[in-house]
Scaffold this motif. Structure first.
Motif, PDB file in Angstrom:
ATOM      1  N   GLY A 158       0.773  -1.302  -0.144  1.00 38.45           N
ATOM      2  CA  GLY A 158      -0.175   0.053   0.004  1.00 38.45           C
ATOM      3  C   GLY A 158       0.956   1.313   0.024  1.00 38.45           C
ATOM      4  N   LEU A 159       1.895   1.244   0.832  1.00 37.50           N
ATOM      5  CA  LEU A 159       2.920   2.290   0.759  1.00 37.50           C
ATOM      6  C   LEU A 159       3.443   2.701  -0.584  1.00 37.50           C
ATOM      7  CD1 LEU A 159       4.067   4.817   2.601  1.00 37.50           C
ATOM      8  CD2 LEU A 159       5.959   2.841   3.071  1.00 37.50           C
ATOM      9  N   ALA A 160       3.728   1.471  -1.021  1.00 40.06           N
ATOM     10  CA  ALA A 160       4.523   1.612  -2.499  1.00 40.06           C
ATOM     11  C   ALA A 160       3.420   2.041  -3.576  1.00 40.06           C
ATOM     12  CB  ALA A 160       5.079   0.104  -2.972  1.00 40.06           C
ATOM     13  N   ALA A 161       2.353   1.600  -3.576  1.00 38.48           N
ATOM     14  CA  ALA A 161       1.330   1.861  -4.381  1.00 38.48           C
ATOM     15  C   ALA A 161       0.907   3.715  -4.218  1.00 38.48           C
ATOM     16  CB  ALA A 161      -0.091   1.249  -4.339  1.00 38.48           C
ATOM     17  N   TRP A 162       0.791   4.173  -3.188  1.00 44.85           N
ATOM     18  CA  TRP A 162       0.558   5.465  -2.553  1.00 44.85           C
ATOM     19  C   TRP A 162       1.717   6.324  -3.311  1.00 44.85           C
ATOM     20  CZ3 TRP A 162       2.257   9.945  -0.236  1.00 44.85           C
ATOM     21  CH2 TRP A 162       1.196  10.687   0.081  1.00 44.85           C
ATOM     22  N   LEU A 163       3.030   6.011  -3.029  1.00 34.77           N
ATOM     23  CA  LEU A 163       4.215   6.745  -3.293  1.00 34.77           C
ATOM     24  C   LEU A 163       4.153   6.935  -4.936  1.00 34.77           C
ATOM     25  CD1 LEU A 163       6.787   5.718  -0.763  1.00 34.77           C
ATOM     26  CD2 LEU A 163       5.518   7.994  -0.853  1.00 34.77           C
ATOM     27  N   ILE A 164       3.998   5.743  -5.506  1.00 35.09           N
ATOM     28  CA  ILE A 164       4.123   5.728  -7.058  1.00 35.09           C
ATOM     29  C   ILE A 164       2.761   6.567  -7.574  1.00 35.09           C
ATOM     30  CG2 ILE A 164       3.900   4.239  -9.169  1.00 35.09           C
ATOM     31  CD1 ILE A 164       5.364   2.137  -7.537  1.00 35.09           C
ATOM     32  N   CYS A 165       1.759   6.315  -7.240  1.00 31.31           N
ATOM     33  CA  CYS A 165       0.554   7.172  -7.657  1.00 31.31           C
ATOM     34  C   CYS A 165       0.472   8.564  -7.517  1.00 31.31           C
ATOM     35  CB  CYS A 165      -0.713   6.369  -7.180  1.00 31.31           C
ATOM     36  SG  CYS A 165      -1.272   4.863  -7.782  1.00 31.31           S
ATOM     37  N   ARG A 166       1.059   8.885  -6.314  1.00 34.43           N
ATOM     38  CA  ARG A 166       1.359  10.278  -6.167  1.00 34.43           C
ATOM     39  C   ARG A 166       2.313  11.145  -7.086  1.00 34.43           C
ATOM     40  NH1 ARG A 166       4.590  13.562  -2.899  1.00 34.43           N
ATOM     41  NH2 ARG A 166       3.709  15.425  -1.970  1.00 34.43           N
ATOM     42  N   ARG A 167       3.370  10.274  -7.337  1.00 38.42           N
ATOM     43  CA  ARG A 167       4.435  11.057  -8.222  1.00 38.42           C
ATOM     44  C   ARG A 167       4.036  10.909  -9.808  1.00 38.42           C
ATOM     45  NH1 ARG A 167       9.727  12.161  -8.087  1.00 38.42           N
ATOM     46  NH2 ARG A 167      10.859  11.842 -10.022  1.00 38.42           N
TER      47      ARG A 167
END
Length: 462
Positions: A158-167
């Motif tokens: 979830g943390l990886a998905a959030w960071l990737i989508c945010r960028r």
């Protein structure tokens, strides 16, 4: 793809850990709500995410959904009793409702129709892979670590998905039209869907002495609430669900195709490992390994279907092929002995490929039938029907299985025998053959919907 993976994985990852959860949390009566609570919450929140994404921007809503889902997953892992776990699963489902809908709508927004098939194939392949791999991963984590890790595994993902989508989604356009939320329609839709799903989830329970009257009441209430929702949409300035999606043949048949494909995927994912577990007395993790052909077939079918859409500029042939192959493969699987591992694996691979090839094609089909302003609503409606298909499929086939076991002479009072009720292996084999043949017949209405689905030429540019 990471967001899709998170949403789909938690639909089925707890399937083979149910007995462990009931023992460690000391409650088996409310066990079904671990899955049902998640599916109900995810289903009722799906149409809201689609509309809010159209109004306020999909990047913003996707980040909120991923963050909500990840925090709720942490709470699931820390649950100390069954009510806490069920409440956390409901919160998790409220976040999961936006993951699939917003991801697929973003693909539809970024790419022209003919190119969508390729990337919707990747998205659908990931969704299907996570759904059918859930029991396998859940069995391994429960056996070698702890049942809490079936939820904690979502934290790094979830943390990886959030960071990737945010960028990566910073350049996504924001809506420029005025926003208006139909609060009355949203309340009626959520209440109606919740009553419907609660009624559906009551079917298939072993203890149903007092459940029938409650289910009938909930069904009647859901009909009244959903009828009021339709009336509200007719007079709303900004309807939550444009009614032409339910009136016109193209979006309606696309939704039916997705409904039955999801129904079959969830049913096979749950009942194939159960068949091996009950007939061979294998532990949960070993029984879940027999899902591997299905696990490989679904993303393979989705990938090939997506590439063919881009190459041919057509989506209907893949849908018709999948709905023709699926009932034949399920019927052949029912007639194949479990001891014939190669034949069983081949038919499961065909089942997976038949289901997988329908997912990207149905998404592209419904997205080409609506305007750009309704892309999110159309995608969320498709995912709503998928969720309803999964919930209805589990409830219906669980009820059918219980009925077949009782007709075969199973005695539910034998606590040590579990669901089998003391039946011999030959009788259990007959029960599961009948169950799969009924499931094959259940796939035939989708073939009719596929044959009558309109075909449209896919443009190569926006």
């Amino acid at each position: 793809m990471l967001a899709i993976f998170l949403s789909a994985l938690d639909q089925t990852i707890v399937a083979v850990s149910m007995s462990t959860l009931s023992v460690q949390l000391g409650d088996s009566h409310d066990l079904a709500w671990i899955i049902s609570g998640y599916l109900v919450a995810m289903t009722v929140s799906t149409p809201l995410y689609g509309k809010l994404g159209d109004l306020y921007g999909r990047r913003r809503l996707l980040l909120v959904a991923i963050g909500w889902f990840t925090v709720a997953s942490m709470l699931c892992g820390f649950a100390q009793d069954m009510p806490q776990l069920i409440a956390a699963r409901v919160l998790q489902g409220l976040g999961a409702g936006g993951l699939a809908t917003l991801s697929q709508a973003i693909i539809g927004e970024l790419l022209p129709p003919r190119q969508r098939g390729r990337y919707q194939g990747y998205i659908s392949g990931m969704f299907a892979l996570a759904s059918v791999a859930g029991p396998l991963l859940g069995g391994l984590l429960t056996t070698w670590l702890s049942w809490r890790w079936i939820f904690w595994i979502n934290l790094p993902l979830g943390l990886a998905a959030w960071l990737i989508c945010r960028r990566a989604l910073r350049g996504l356009a924001l809506p420029c039209h005025s926003s208006h939320i139909d609060y009355a329609g949203a309340l009626l839709l959520i209440s109606g869907l919740m009553c419907l799903l609660l009624a559906i989830s009551g079917f298939g329970q072993l203890q149903k002495q007092t459940a029938d009257a409650v289910q009938i009441t909930l069904l009647c209430l859901s009909v009244l609430l959903l009828s009021a929702f339709v009336a509200q949409q007719k007079r709303s300035r900004e309807p939550l669900l444009p009614l032409y999606l339910l009136h016109e043949r193209h979006p309606l048949l696309s939704g039916l195709v997705a409904f039955f494909a999801s129904l079959q995927m969830i049913v096979l994912t749950v009942f194939i490992p159960l068949r091996f577990e009950m007939l061979t007395s294998q532990p949960a993790d070993r029984a879940a390994l027999h899902l591997l052909p299905l696990v490989m077939g679904v993303p393979l079918g989705a990938y090939c279907s997506g590439r063919l859409i881009t190459h041919l500029g057509r989506y209907k042939p893949q849908i018709v092929f999948g709905n023709l192959l699926l009932p034949l493969s399920i019927a052949a699987l029912a007639c194949t002995s479990l001891h014939n591992a190669w034949a069983s694996g081949a038919w499961m691979l065909f089942c997976g490929a038949a289901i997988g090839c329908q997912f990207p094609a149905s998404i592209v089909s419904i997205q080409t039938a609506v305007s750009a302003a309704h892309m999110g609503v159309a995608t969320s409606t498709l995912n709503l029907l998928r969720s309803l298909g999964g919930a209805l499929g589990i409830a219906l086939m669980s009820s059918v299985l219980v009925s077949l076991l009782h007709r075969a002479g199973a005695d539910p009072s034998l606590a040590d025998s579990g669901l089998s009720g003391g039946l011999a292996a030959s009788a259990l084999d007959t029960v599961f053959r009948q169950l799969l043949l009924i499931d094959a017949a259940l796939a035939l209405p989708a073939l009719l919907a596929a044959l009558y689905l309109p075909e449209r030429h896919l443009e190569t540019s926006h």
